[in-house]
Design a protein around this motif. Sequence first.
Motif, PDB file in Angstrom:
ATOM      1  N   TYR A 134       0.820  -1.223   0.000  1.00 20.27           N
ATOM      2  CA  TYR A 134       0.000   0.000   0.000  1.00 20.27           C
ATOM      3  C   TYR A 134       0.853   1.272   0.000  1.00 20.27           C
ATOM      4  O   TYR A 134       0.645   2.184   0.795  1.00 20.27           O
ATOM      5  N   TYR A 167      13.329  -3.321  -4.501  1.00 20.79           N
ATOM      6  CA  TYR A 167      11.977  -3.888  -4.450  1.00 20.79           C
ATOM      7  C   TYR A 167      12.049  -5.341  -3.980  1.00 20.79           C
ATOM      8  O   TYR A 167      12.620  -6.181  -4.651  1.00 20.79           O
ATOM      9  N   TYR A 199      -1.475   4.880  -2.641  1.00 22.75           N
ATOM     10  CA  TYR A 199      -1.995   3.666  -3.267  1.00 22.75           C
ATOM     11  C   TYR A 199      -3.502   3.847  -3.457  1.00 22.75           C
ATOM     12  O   TYR A 199      -4.247   4.012  -2.490  1.00 22.75           O
ATOM     13  N   LYS A 230      -8.707  -9.676   0.604  1.00 24.81           N
ATOM     14  CA  LYS A 230      -8.020 -10.175  -0.592  1.00 24.81           C
ATOM     15  C   LYS A 230      -7.014 -11.277  -0.342  1.00 24.81           C
ATOM     16  O   LYS A 230      -6.676 -12.031  -1.254  1.00 24.81           O
ATOM     17  N   ASP A 283      -3.800 -14.439 -13.718  1.00 27.47           N
ATOM     18  CA  ASP A 283      -5.256 -14.490 -13.842  1.00 27.47           C
ATOM     19  C   ASP A 283      -5.649 -14.679 -15.313  1.00 27.47           C
ATOM     20  O   ASP A 283      -6.464 -15.542 -15.660  1.00 27.47           O
ATOM     21  N   GLN A 301      -7.089 -13.870  -5.423  1.00 26.17           N
ATOM     22  CA  GLN A 301      -5.863 -13.139  -5.763  1.00 26.17           C
ATOM     23  C   GLN A 301      -4.899 -14.154  -6.373  1.00 26.17           C
ATOM     24  O   GLN A 301      -4.344 -14.998  -5.674  1.00 26.17           O
ATOM     25  N   ALA A 302      -4.722 -14.042  -7.707  1.00 28.04           N
ATOM     26  CA  ALA A 302      -3.964 -15.059  -8.436  1.00 28.04           C
ATOM     27  C   ALA A 302      -2.474 -15.049  -8.100  1.00 28.04           C
ATOM     28  O   ALA A 302      -1.745 -15.970  -8.470  1.00 28.04           O
TER      29      ALA A 302
HETATM   30  N1  EPU Z   1      -5.087  -8.527 -10.492  1.00 32.25           N
HETATM   31  C1  EPU Z   1      -5.872  -9.296 -11.305  1.00 32.25           C
HETATM   32  N2  EPU Z   1      -6.153 -10.580 -10.914  1.00 32.25           N
HETATM   33  C2  EPU Z   1      -5.697 -11.097  -9.756  1.00 32.25           C
HETATM   34  C3  EPU Z   1      -4.875 -10.304  -8.932  1.00 32.25           C
HETATM   35  C4  EPU Z   1      -4.580  -9.007  -9.319  1.00 32.25           C
HETATM   36  O1  EPU Z   1      -6.316  -8.869 -12.360  1.00 32.25           O
HETATM   37  O2  EPU Z   1      -5.992 -12.260  -9.483  1.00 32.25           O
HETATM   38  C5  EPU Z   1      -4.806  -7.116 -10.856  1.00 32.25           C
HETATM   39  C6  EPU Z   1      -5.557  -6.175  -9.914  1.00 32.25           C
HETATM   40  O3  EPU Z   1      -6.848  -5.913 -10.390  1.00 32.25           O
HETATM   41  C7  EPU Z   1      -4.702  -4.946  -9.923  1.00 32.25           C
HETATM   42  C8  EPU Z   1      -3.309  -5.494 -10.146  1.00 32.25           C
HETATM   43  O4  EPU Z   1      -3.443  -6.811 -10.640  1.00 32.25           O
HETATM   44  O5  EPU Z   1      -5.040  -4.123 -11.026  1.00 32.25           O
HETATM   45  C9  EPU Z   1      -2.462  -5.442  -8.891  1.00 32.25           C
HETATM   46  O6  EPU Z   1      -3.079  -6.213  -7.859  1.00 32.25           O
HETATM   47  P1  EPU Z   1      -3.071  -5.735  -6.325  1.00 32.25           P
HETATM   48  O7  EPU Z   1      -3.387  -4.293  -6.225  1.00 32.25           O
HETATM   49  O8  EPU Z   1      -3.880  -6.709  -5.554  1.00 32.25           O
HETATM   50  O9  EPU Z   1      -1.577  -5.812  -5.819  1.00 32.25           O
HETATM   51  P2  EPU Z   1      -0.409  -6.769  -6.241  1.00 32.25           P
HETATM   52  O10 EPU Z   1       0.471  -6.071  -7.211  1.00 32.25           O
HETATM   53  O11 EPU Z   1      -1.010  -8.050  -6.656  1.00 32.25           O
HETATM   54  C10 EPU Z   1       1.282  -5.980  -4.396  1.00 32.25           C
HETATM   55  C11 EPU Z   1       2.239  -6.661  -3.462  1.00 32.25           C
HETATM   56  C12 EPU Z   1       1.515  -7.132  -2.210  1.00 32.25           C
HETATM   57  C13 EPU Z   1       0.889  -5.921  -1.537  1.00 32.25           C
HETATM   58  C14 EPU Z   1      -0.056  -5.248  -2.534  1.00 32.25           C
HETATM   59  C15 EPU Z   1      -0.623  -3.964  -1.977  1.00 32.25           C
HETATM   60  C16 EPU Z   1       4.018  -7.667  -4.756  1.00 32.25           C
HETATM   61  C17 EPU Z   1       4.555  -8.928  -5.355  1.00 32.25           C
HETATM   62  N3  EPU Z   1       2.849  -7.799  -4.132  1.00 32.25           N
HETATM   63  O12 EPU Z   1       0.346  -6.949  -4.839  1.00 32.25           O
HETATM   64  O13 EPU Z   1       2.496  -7.677  -1.328  1.00 32.25           O
HETATM   65  O14 EPU Z   1       0.187  -6.290  -0.378  1.00 32.25           O
HETATM   66  O15 EPU Z   1       0.647  -4.903  -3.740  1.00 32.25           O
HETATM   67  O16 EPU Z   1       0.390  -3.015  -1.923  1.00 32.25           O
HETATM   68  O17 EPU Z   1       4.643  -6.627  -4.868  1.00 32.25           O
HETATM   69  C18 EPU Z   1       3.574  -9.681  -0.666  1.00 32.25           C
HETATM   70  O18 EPU Z   1       4.610  -9.182  -1.092  1.00 32.25           O
HETATM   71  O19 EPU Z   1       3.543 -10.832  -0.144  1.00 32.25           O
HETATM   72  C19 EPU Z   1       2.331  -8.945  -0.815  1.00 32.25           C
HETATM   73  C20 EPU Z   1       1.139  -9.454  -0.468  1.00 32.25           C
END
Ligand code: EPU
Length: 342
Positions: A134, A167, A199, A230, A283, A301-302
Amino acid sequence: MHSNLHLCHDFSLRSLNTFGIDARAATYLRVAAADQLQAALAEPALAAQPRLVLGGGSNLLLTGDFPGLVLHIAIQGREVLQGTATHHHVRAAAGENWHQFVQWTLSHGLDGLENLSLIPGTVGAAPIQNIGAYGAETKDYFHSLTAYDPASGQLVVMDVADCRFGYRDSVFKQEAGRGLIVVDVTFALPRAWQPNLRYAELAQAVAAQGLDAPSAQQVADTVIAVRRRKLPDPADIGNAGSFFKNPVVSGAQCAQLLAQFPALVHHQQADGSEKLAAGWLIDQCGWKGRSLGAAGVYEKQALVLVNRGGATGAEVQRLAQAIQDDVQARYGVLLEPEPVFV
Ligand code: EPU
């Protein structure tokens, strides 16, 4: 053998990794104080073994039994230090639970870490991964840490530059710092606090509650609610959070992909490169909710792989490989796992 060391043999690590993989350690030591590290590694028979330093086990995939020494860092303690005119300084021992530490800082009016609420794991692991969520990362609030260096037998103090944060990356994941064992971490939290609502999803969730000037605790509560919606709770279903890092590609590669896939989710970085949403790529390949054996892709969450019950590390690895192969074939992008494979 040192009398203070309570070594266990053929020890199950199942409750010590959030994936809930039932792998065993040849030798296991719960480390409750930094001097036990020194005592243990002064024993030639222990020092010679392959070593795994374990915190909360939330960023780890155990692919089989561990043939060496597992050092489970369980050192406790937290304190507010003197600080400076601009920053509060607060120190916590490596074995403290991260989320409990964050809540403790907030309850003492020390704001800043609220966006990082509910991230599983320990304080000691936070700088190793440079944990982030976030719109905030550990490095933004990091002052220094103490680490034990087994090579010299000394404690070393490291500042933000020494840690080479990136990162989900730091010197501790690189050759130069791999052997170091984090003992405690000091954070610098700004006295002039402002909510960090960069965010978009968090800003929307705060606005939806009608909060114009949210407190840090309100931001924390919102982050907790969003995460619970999520991300699976490891207490209910084994997982290690995001299983892959979001891949970074060149601006040119991103433009090519966008021509073919206009809905591609991407975020431009300061240097012009583009971070793609790995969750979106996975996804789109149809993996969300699917399983291979007892290893699966979380329904909501894929990016999160889960243990549907009794999965082995090898099963999770097979699933991860199948996903990597599909994303590579369709988008020409290599997904890099976030957890450490042991
Ligand atoms: N999305 C999809 N399908 C899915 C999942 C995501 O289309 O199944 C799309 C979402 O709609 C969105 C984009 O992908 O447009 C990004 O998804 P999201 O905002 O959920 O965040 P993320 O990039 O998947 C990252 C971090 C998380 C952190 C969140 C919030 C990494 C690898 N992951 O997830 O960190 O909580 O942002 O800041 O950087 C972790 O590192 O273990 C972790 C959970």
